[in-house]
Design a protein around this motif. Structure first.
Motif: not given
Length: 163
Positions: A20-31, A153-157
């Motif tokens: 599920i993680e791999s479907l929800c987040f890009p590889a660089a962000e996924a746990a 590498g993303a912009k977070w809040y």
């Protein structure tokens, strides 16, 4: 319609959670699988899965800290986890794409917040992308602006909720 069942994670949920993680987040962000193994073994009380008809469709997980923002290293290792800390962080809120926009994420988040209250935490902390700020504000989260996080590498809040 089936009722959502929310329960604490079990070690044998690992593969499903990773998928599920791999479907929800890009590889660089996924746990990573290793990160999930550690989260499950160190703090299963802060890791909830959502099931429909005995199938996991999503999850929410976190760790505990005394900090007021989430350190990037916390996404990779539970070394920063303080079991009796004041604040609980959310590493991720994931719903399988086939089940999104049906209110399941809202149920998971509400469960997580209620558990944080029962556990005596002071705040729930999270980072999110700009398009999700309004979503989290509906729960009462306060946007603190652009985070110093460079995770994936993303912009977070940075956001927090006082419980």
């Amino acid at each position: 319609m089936s009722r959502l069942n929310i329960r604490n994670v079990l070690s044998n949920d690992l593969d499903c959670v990773c998928k599920i993680e791999s479907l929800c987040f890009p590889a660089a962000e996924a746990a990573s699988k290793k990160a999930f193994e550690e989260r499950i073994s160190v703090f299963p009380k802060g890791f909830f899965v959502a099931e429909l008809d005995n199938e996991i469709i999503g999850f929410i997980n976190g760790g505990v800290t005394n900090d007021i923002h989430i350190e990037d290293d916390f996404f990779k290792t539970m070394d920063l986890h303080i079991p009796d800390g004041d604040n609980i962080v959310i590493f991720g809120l994931d719903i399988h794409p086939d089940y999104q926009r049906k209110g399941y994420a809202k149920e998971l988040m509400s469960h997580f917040i209620e558990d944080a209250k029962k556990s005596g935490r002071k705040k729930v902390l999270l980072t999110c992308k700009e398009h999700l700020i309004k979503y989290y504000e509906q729960f009462g989260y306060v946007n603190e602006g652009v985070s110093s996080s460079e995770h994936g590498g993303a912009k977070w809040y940075d956001m927090y909720l006082t419980v």
